[in-house]
Design a protein around this motif. Sequence first.
Motif, PDB file in Angstrom:
ATOM      1  N   TYR A  73      41.758  40.235  19.714  1.00  0.00           N
ATOM      2  CA  TYR A  73      40.893  39.862  20.831  1.00  0.00           C
ATOM      3  C   TYR A  73      41.512  38.724  21.632  1.00  0.00           C
ATOM      4  O   TYR A  73      41.975  37.725  21.058  1.00  0.00           O
ATOM      5  CB  TYR A  73      39.521  39.425  20.312  1.00  0.00           C
ATOM      6  CG  TYR A  73      38.771  40.517  19.592  1.00  0.00           C
ATOM      7  CD1 TYR A  73      37.773  41.244  20.233  1.00  0.00           C
ATOM      8  CD2 TYR A  73      39.068  40.842  18.266  1.00  0.00           C
ATOM      9  CE1 TYR A  73      37.083  42.265  19.575  1.00  0.00           C
ATOM     10  CE2 TYR A  73      38.387  41.852  17.599  1.00  0.00           C
ATOM     11  CZ  TYR A  73      37.403  42.558  18.254  1.00  0.00           C
ATOM     12  OH  TYR A  73      36.724  43.560  17.591  1.00  0.00           O
ATOM     13  N   LEU A  74      41.527  38.883  22.944  1.00  0.00           N
ATOM     14  CA  LEU A  74      41.918  37.789  23.829  1.00  0.00           C
ATOM     15  C   LEU A  74      40.817  36.731  23.833  1.00  0.00           C
ATOM     16  O   LEU A  74      39.629  37.054  23.667  1.00  0.00           O
ATOM     17  CB  LEU A  74      42.127  38.311  25.247  1.00  0.00           C
ATOM     18  CG  LEU A  74      43.301  39.283  25.451  1.00  0.00           C
ATOM     19  CD1 LEU A  74      43.173  39.985  26.806  1.00  0.00           C
ATOM     20  CD2 LEU A  74      44.621  38.542  25.354  1.00  0.00           C
ATOM     21  N   ALA A  75      41.205  35.482  24.043  1.00  0.00           N
ATOM     22  CA  ALA A  75      40.223  34.400  24.056  1.00  0.00           C
ATOM     23  C   ALA A  75      39.188  34.609  25.153  1.00  0.00           C
ATOM     24  O   ALA A  75      38.007  34.311  24.968  1.00  0.00           O
ATOM     25  CB  ALA A  75      40.928  33.057  24.235  1.00  0.00           C
ATOM     26  N   GLU A  76      39.641  35.143  26.273  1.00  0.00           N
ATOM     27  CA  GLU A  76      38.747  35.433  27.391  1.00  0.00           C
ATOM     28  C   GLU A  76      39.119  36.790  27.983  1.00  0.00           C
ATOM     29  O   GLU A  76      40.289  37.168  27.993  1.00  0.00           O
ATOM     30  CB  GLU A  76      38.847  34.365  28.476  1.00  0.00           C
ATOM     31  CG  GLU A  76      38.385  32.983  28.033  1.00  0.00           C
ATOM     32  CD  GLU A  76      38.486  31.963  29.152  1.00  0.00           C
ATOM     33  OE1 GLU A  76      38.990  32.317  30.250  1.00  0.00           O
ATOM     34  OE2 GLU A  76      38.068  30.814  28.934  1.00  0.00           O
ATOM     35  N   ALA A  77      38.123  37.491  28.500  1.00  0.00           N
ATOM     36  CA  ALA A  77      38.387  38.766  29.166  1.00  0.00           C
ATOM     37  C   ALA A  77      39.162  38.519  30.455  1.00  0.00           C
ATOM     38  O   ALA A  77      38.880  37.555  31.187  1.00  0.00           O
ATOM     39  CB  ALA A  77      37.075  39.476  29.475  1.00  0.00           C
ATOM     40  N   ILE A  78      40.166  39.359  30.718  1.00  0.00           N
ATOM     41  CA  ILE A  78      40.955  39.245  31.941  1.00  0.00           C
ATOM     42  C   ILE A  78      41.062  40.610  32.605  1.00  0.00           C
ATOM     43  O   ILE A  78      40.748  41.637  32.001  1.00  0.00           O
ATOM     44  CB  ILE A  78      42.372  38.668  31.675  1.00  0.00           C
ATOM     45  CG1 ILE A  78      43.172  39.608  30.758  1.00  0.00           C
ATOM     46  CG2 ILE A  78      42.284  37.273  31.069  1.00  0.00           C
ATOM     47  CD1 ILE A  78      44.619  39.157  30.570  1.00  0.00           C
ATOM     48  N   SER A  79      41.536  40.626  33.824  1.00  0.00           N
ATOM     49  CA  SER A  79      41.662  41.888  34.550  1.00  0.00           C
ATOM     50  C   SER A  79      42.838  42.693  34.003  1.00  0.00           C
ATOM     51  O   SER A  79      43.780  42.128  33.431  1.00  0.00           O
ATOM     52  CB  SER A  79      41.866  41.615  36.037  1.00  0.00           C
ATOM     53  OG  SER A  79      43.166  41.086  36.268  1.00  0.00           O
ATOM     54  N   PRO A  80      42.811  44.013  34.194  1.00  0.00           N
ATOM     55  CA  PRO A  80      43.939  44.846  33.752  1.00  0.00           C
ATOM     56  C   PRO A  80      45.257  44.427  34.402  1.00  0.00           C
ATOM     57  O   PRO A  80      46.316  44.487  33.767  1.00  0.00           O
ATOM     58  CB  PRO A  80      43.528  46.248  34.193  1.00  0.00           C
ATOM     59  CG  PRO A  80      42.036  46.212  34.232  1.00  0.00           C
ATOM     60  CD  PRO A  80      41.697  44.830  34.703  1.00  0.00           C
ATOM     61  N   GLU A  81      45.190  43.989  35.665  1.00  0.00           N
ATOM     62  CA  GLU A  81      46.401  43.572  36.379  1.00  0.00           C
ATOM     63  C   GLU A  81      46.956  42.282  35.790  1.00  0.00           C
ATOM     64  O   GLU A  81      48.178  42.128  35.616  1.00  0.00           O
ATOM     65  CB  GLU A  81      46.086  43.400  37.861  1.00  0.00           C
ATOM     66  CG  GLU A  81      45.708  44.682  38.591  1.00  0.00           C
ATOM     67  CD  GLU A  81      44.288  45.164  38.279  1.00  0.00           C
ATOM     68  OE1 GLU A  81      44.001  46.351  38.519  1.00  0.00           O
ATOM     69  OE2 GLU A  81      43.471  44.344  37.802  1.00  0.00           O
ATOM     70  N   ALA A  82      46.063  41.352  35.465  1.00  0.00           N
ATOM     71  CA  ALA A  82      46.501  40.085  34.874  1.00  0.00           C
ATOM     72  C   ALA A  82      47.090  40.320  33.481  1.00  0.00           C
ATOM     73  O   ALA A  82      48.042  39.638  33.070  1.00  0.00           O
ATOM     74  CB  ALA A  82      45.332  39.108  34.798  1.00  0.00           C
TER      75      ALA A  82
END
Length: 252
Positions: free
Chosen positions: A138-147
Amino acid sequence: MAQLNEIIQWCDQTLKSREFKDYAPNGLQIEGKAEVHKILCAVTASQDAINAAIATGADMLLVHHGYFWKGEAYPITGMRGKRIKSLIQHNISLVGYHLPLDSHPTLGNNAAIADILELKNIEALDPTERNPIGNIGYLAEAISPEAFQVLLSERLGFNAIHLPADKSTIQKVGFCTGGAQDYISKAFEQGCDAYISGEVSERTFYEAKELDVHYYACGHHATERYGVQRLAKAISEQFNIESSYFELNNPI
């Protein structure tokens, strides 16, 4: 200096290599000197890697992709014959660990990817596997697919190929290094937002779209640089011998 048989025994036990049903033999594939003073590690036992082992005076070449794969022709001729002849003529041992080195929770390729991407709460991609080959993090925070594509490209040193899905953010990520693109179905079953592997197939484009799982191909070689380096370092520390890494940047 260390005894070759002691190194192999330690690696087999550490990686639990006998617990895996693999596509090639794990452990000692070609026997060289009984005593090991220096190890060279590389992703694949190519002729360039063998030449580097010869040039650096290595007694052992440690790789992720060795020889004697299922389905290969038996005769030791041509390109493979030249490679094996070079190793034997210079008394260099070839040691290869495939799936055990993907799976290991601290030394493995997948463990390294989790560390590099700072993924947390690591789980098995397939909970039924005794020694999971793939993982979820799991990433610490959700990010965009592009990021996320930018992050992968920067951290892994490979221009990641993104096959898009409909989800607008990514946080739960499945991953399995190398040629594990077909595990995208397992990522879907586990509710992942995205799935990472090394290679990509034509069918993967449709699977990503229809399963709604973003797929990122980050290079077979690029995702599997790390396990051999971690294992070589662990051997060096365990037996107090020298090790180094040979990089031949394969763009696939």
